[in-house]
Design a protein around this motif. Sequence first.
Motif, PDB file in Angstrom:
ATOM      1  N   ALA A 241       0.829  -1.207   0.000  1.00 18.11           N
ATOM      2  CA  ALA A 241       0.000   0.000   0.000  1.00 18.11           C
ATOM      3  C   ALA A 241       0.860   1.253   0.000  1.00 18.11           C
ATOM      4  CB  ALA A 241      -0.933  -0.012   1.218  1.00 18.11           C
ATOM      5  N   VAL A 242       1.955   1.219   0.762  1.00 16.42           N
ATOM      6  CA  VAL A 242       2.802   2.404   0.879  1.00 16.42           C
ATOM      7  C   VAL A 242       3.609   2.655  -0.397  1.00 16.42           C
ATOM      8  CG1 VAL A 242       4.771   3.375   2.121  1.00 16.42           C
ATOM      9  CG2 VAL A 242       2.926   2.261   3.372  1.00 16.42           C
ATOM     10  N   ARG A 243       4.112   1.602  -1.024  1.00 15.63           N
ATOM     11  CA  ARG A 243       4.905   1.773  -2.247  1.00 15.63           C
ATOM     12  C   ARG A 243       4.111   2.468  -3.346  1.00 15.63           C
ATOM     13  NH1 ARG A 243       6.496  -3.547  -1.184  1.00 15.63           N
ATOM     14  NH2 ARG A 243       8.575  -3.685  -0.260  1.00 15.63           N
ATOM     15  N   LYS A 244       2.806   2.243  -3.370  1.00 12.15           N
ATOM     16  CA  LYS A 244       1.962   2.887  -4.368  1.00 12.15           C
ATOM     17  C   LYS A 244       2.018   4.406  -4.239  1.00 12.15           C
ATOM     18  CE  LYS A 244      -0.108  -0.728  -6.318  1.00 12.15           C
ATOM     19  NZ  LYS A 244      -0.054  -1.018  -7.768  1.00 12.15           N
ATOM     20  N   VAL A 245       2.260   4.875  -3.029  1.00 16.18           N
ATOM     21  CA  VAL A 245       2.197   6.309  -2.749  1.00 16.18           C
ATOM     22  C   VAL A 245       3.582   6.934  -2.613  1.00 16.18           C
ATOM     23  CG1 VAL A 245       1.284   8.048  -1.155  1.00 16.18           C
ATOM     24  CG2 VAL A 245      -0.004   5.952  -1.568  1.00 16.18           C
ATOM     25  N   LEU A 246       4.486   6.252  -1.919  1.00 12.55           N
ATOM     26  CA  LEU A 246       5.786   6.844  -1.577  1.00 12.55           C
ATOM     27  C   LEU A 246       6.960   6.298  -2.373  1.00 12.55           C
ATOM     28  CD1 LEU A 246       5.641   7.151   2.313  1.00 12.55           C
ATOM     29  CD2 LEU A 246       5.443   8.964   0.625  1.00 12.55           C
ATOM     30  N   GLY A 247       6.771   5.227  -3.128  1.00 16.44           N
ATOM     31  CA  GLY A 247       7.903   4.629  -3.812  1.00 16.44           C
ATOM     32  C   GLY A 247       8.636   3.657  -2.915  1.00 16.44           C
ATOM     33  N   ALA A 248       9.875   3.341  -3.266  1.00 16.63           N
ATOM     34  CA  ALA A 248      10.586   2.244  -2.602  1.00 16.63           C
ATOM     35  C   ALA A 248      11.759   2.691  -1.736  1.00 16.63           C
ATOM     36  CB  ALA A 248      11.091   1.257  -3.653  1.00 16.63           C
ATOM     37  N   GLU A 249      11.873   3.969  -1.434  1.00 17.38           N
ATOM     38  CA  GLU A 249      12.990   4.433  -0.598  1.00 17.38           C
ATOM     39  C   GLU A 249      12.678   4.097   0.865  1.00 17.38           C
ATOM     40  OE1 GLU A 249      15.712   8.454   0.042  1.00 17.38           O
ATOM     41  OE2 GLU A 249      13.922   8.503  -1.226  1.00 17.38           O
ATOM     42  N   HIS A 250      13.536   3.300   1.476  1.00 15.81           N
ATOM     43  CA  HIS A 250      13.186   2.704   2.756  1.00 15.81           C
ATOM     44  C   HIS A 250      13.202   3.673   3.936  1.00 15.81           C
ATOM     45  CE1 HIS A 250      13.646  -1.066   0.530  1.00 15.81           C
ATOM     46  NE2 HIS A 250      12.883  -1.583   1.464  1.00 15.81           N
ATOM     47  N   ARG A 251      13.852   4.789   3.824  1.00 19.71           N
ATOM     48  CA  ARG A 251      13.812   5.735   4.947  1.00 19.71           C
ATOM     49  C   ARG A 251      12.395   6.290   5.134  1.00 19.71           C
ATOM     50  NH1 ARG A 251      16.207  11.625   3.314  1.00 19.71           N
ATOM     51  NH2 ARG A 251      15.516  11.691   1.141  1.00 19.71           N
ATOM     52  N   TRP A 252      11.585   6.257   4.067  1.00 23.90           N
ATOM     53  CA  TRP A 252      10.179   6.652   4.169  1.00 23.90           C
ATOM     54  C   TRP A 252       9.263   5.432   4.201  1.00 23.90           C
ATOM     55  CZ3 TRP A 252      10.771  11.216   5.679  1.00 23.90           C
ATOM     56  CH2 TRP A 252      11.644  12.106   5.063  1.00 23.90           C
ATOM     57  N   LEU A 253       9.656   4.390   3.503  1.00 24.25           N
ATOM     58  CA  LEU A 253       8.816   3.193   3.395  1.00 24.25           C
ATOM     59  C   LEU A 253       8.637   2.517   4.753  1.00 24.25           C
ATOM     60  CD1 LEU A 253       7.304   1.252   1.520  1.00 24.25           C
ATOM     61  CD2 LEU A 253       9.468   0.083   1.085  1.00 24.25           C
ATOM     62  N   LEU A 254       9.683   2.462   5.552  1.00 23.58           N
ATOM     63  CA  LEU A 254       9.606   1.775   6.841  1.00 23.58           C
ATOM     64  C   LEU A 254       8.645   2.465   7.820  1.00 23.58           C
ATOM     65  CD1 LEU A 254      13.336   0.748   7.146  1.00 23.58           C
ATOM     66  CD2 LEU A 254      11.413  -0.848   7.215  1.00 23.58           C
ATOM     67  N   PRO A 255       8.817   3.769   8.096  1.00 24.65           N
ATOM     68  CA  PRO A 255       7.856   4.390   9.030  1.00 24.65           C
ATOM     69  C   PRO A 255       6.433   4.412   8.489  1.00 24.65           C
ATOM     70  CG  PRO A 255       9.301   6.053   8.051  1.00 24.65           C
ATOM     71  CD  PRO A 255       9.868   4.715   7.686  1.00 24.65           C
ATOM     72  N   ALA A 256       6.292   4.609   7.168  1.00 24.38           N
ATOM     73  CA  ALA A 256       4.953   4.622   6.593  1.00 24.38           C
ATOM     74  C   ALA A 256       4.294   3.257   6.697  1.00 24.38           C
ATOM     75  CB  ALA A 256       5.018   5.077   5.134  1.00 24.38           C
ATOM     76  N   SER A 257       5.054   2.184   6.468  1.00 21.23           N
ATOM     77  CA  SER A 257       4.502   0.833   6.603  1.00 21.23           C
ATOM     78  C   SER A 257       4.102   0.541   8.043  1.00 21.23           C
ATOM     79  CB  SER A 257       5.520  -0.203   6.122  1.00 21.23           C
ATOM     80  OG  SER A 257       5.776  -0.073   4.745  1.00 21.23           O
ATOM     81  N   ALA A 258       4.889   1.037   8.990  1.00 24.74           N
ATOM     82  CA  ALA A 258       4.532   0.859  10.399  1.00 24.74           C
ATOM     83  C   ALA A 258       3.206   1.547  10.710  1.00 24.74           C
ATOM     84  CB  ALA A 258       5.642   1.404  11.292  1.00 24.74           C
ATOM     85  N   LEU A 259       3.011   2.758  10.183  1.00 22.47           N
ATOM     86  CA  LEU A 259       1.766   3.490  10.421  1.00 22.47           C
ATOM     87  C   LEU A 259       0.581   2.806   9.742  1.00 22.47           C
ATOM     88  CD1 LEU A 259       3.038   7.166  10.041  1.00 22.47           C
ATOM     89  CD2 LEU A 259       2.248   6.067  12.145  1.00 22.47           C
ATOM     90  N   VAL A 260       0.776   2.335   8.512  1.00 17.80           N
ATOM     91  CA  VAL A 260      -0.303   1.643   7.808  1.00 17.80           C
ATOM     92  C   VAL A 260      -0.643   0.334   8.528  1.00 17.80           C
ATOM     93  CG1 VAL A 260      -0.921   0.435   5.673  1.00 17.80           C
ATOM     94  CG2 VAL A 260       0.149   2.681   5.566  1.00 17.80           C
ATOM     95  N   GLY A 261       0.388  -0.387   8.980  1.00 18.54           N
ATOM     96  CA  GLY A 261       0.141  -1.611   9.737  1.00 18.54           C
ATOM     97  C   GLY A 261      -0.648  -1.342  11.005  1.00 18.54           C
ATOM     98  N   ALA A 262      -0.274  -0.276  11.723  1.00 18.27           N
ATOM     99  CA  ALA A 262      -1.004   0.088  12.939  1.00 18.27           C
ATOM    100  C   ALA A 262      -2.456   0.426  12.619  1.00 18.27           C
ATOM    101  CB  ALA A 262      -0.321   1.270  13.622  1.00 18.27           C
ATOM    102  N   ALA A 263      -2.674   1.194  11.542  1.00 14.36           N
ATOM    103  CA  ALA A 263      -4.034   1.557  11.146  1.00 14.36           C
ATOM    104  C   ALA A 263      -4.835   0.322  10.738  1.00 14.36           C
ATOM    105  CB  ALA A 263      -3.995   2.572   9.998  1.00 14.36           C
ATOM    106  N   CYS A 264      -4.193  -0.614  10.036  1.00 15.48           N
ATOM    107  CA  CYS A 264      -4.882  -1.843   9.611  1.00 15.48           C
ATOM    108  C   CYS A 264      -5.368  -2.652  10.800  1.00 15.48           C
ATOM    109  CB  CYS A 264      -3.945  -2.696   8.759  1.00 15.48           C
ATOM    110  SG  CYS A 264      -3.724  -2.099   7.076  1.00 15.48           S
ATOM    111  N   VAL A 265      -4.493  -2.867  11.780  1.00 14.72           N
ATOM    112  CA  VAL A 265      -4.890  -3.672  12.932  1.00 14.72           C
ATOM    113  C   VAL A 265      -5.906  -2.919  13.792  1.00 14.72           C
ATOM    114  CG1 VAL A 265      -4.083  -4.841  15.018  1.00 14.72           C
ATOM    115  CG2 VAL A 265      -2.726  -4.943  12.931  1.00 14.72           C
TER     116      VAL A 265
END
Length: 339
Positions: free
Chosen positions: A260-284
Amino acid sequence: MRKPVVVLPVLAVLAAVAALAALLVGATVSPADTLAAVFGGGDDLTRGVLTELRVPRVLVGLGVGAALGLSGTVLQAVLRNPLASPEVTGVGSGAVLGAVAGTVFLGIADQPEALTITAVLGGVLGGASLWLIAAKAEPLRLAVLGVLVSAVLAGASLVLLTARPQLAGAAARWLVGSLSGRTWEHWNGLWPWLLLVALASVVLAPALDLLAVDDDHARTVGLAVVPWRLTALGAAVLATAAAVAAAGTVSFVGLLAPHAVRKVLGAEHRWLLPASALVGAACVGGADFAAQALTALVPSVGSQRLGIPTGAVTAVLGAVVLVVVARRASRAPLEGGSR
């Protein structure tokens, strides 16, 4: 690609909204009374339910989602496999087996810190088993074999649980994933590991950018591939184990969040990691809200009401995402060969 400085705050608000929704729903106290208690009103009973039951449950849910989002992102980068996640790499089921074994043989069900350690050992065992079987398999085949390995490990967990009749009631929590009955003790057992993995992800982000491309490219720019890969895998296993020890198997969050995050932010992990954590938190958080809302609609049996586990909701949504991602992964080689 949108600017991270805009997207990350939006995702944080989304996670906060999901948390508030999960906080307000429940069988014993109405949403209006709960909201009043959030702002300092309400009676002692309402405030007790809020602070001792609902707040720790919501915090554990957010922490579990963040941990799984981080784990899935790291696994997909290190294994260079869009289908990689704790569920299809043996890490998640192995962590469950470790936690169940610790509960059955060591009696540490009420010790979250010790339970996390046994879950880590199980996660390493599960991931290593898949690696030995299918180290060089293509992404889709690796996912299929990973599901099989995970099924075997889940079966072993079920055998251990059914061998102890007094633990049969815990089967749903471990094998499906549930936030029911989560307390401050579970949150205290989760957040130190989550903080450790979050800090590690800051250090790992540049290396993950290189590992996600190619080993030869990473070596060319001076990266020690094996140590960094093992460190990253260790962080992913630790994040998964902490989540499993707190809530059992909450499926597919680690797969869904990074995509979900790559669709919006691309694949740079300095942004992908915190964004994935936030999306994961929102999902659960959102899944917990849905699970509790659906539970309220289920007719009670006598004085008991059948609770719908949070993991059941994420499993249904995640299965759809897995099918979509698998179809894209299977088409990619064909499209590449036709050019």
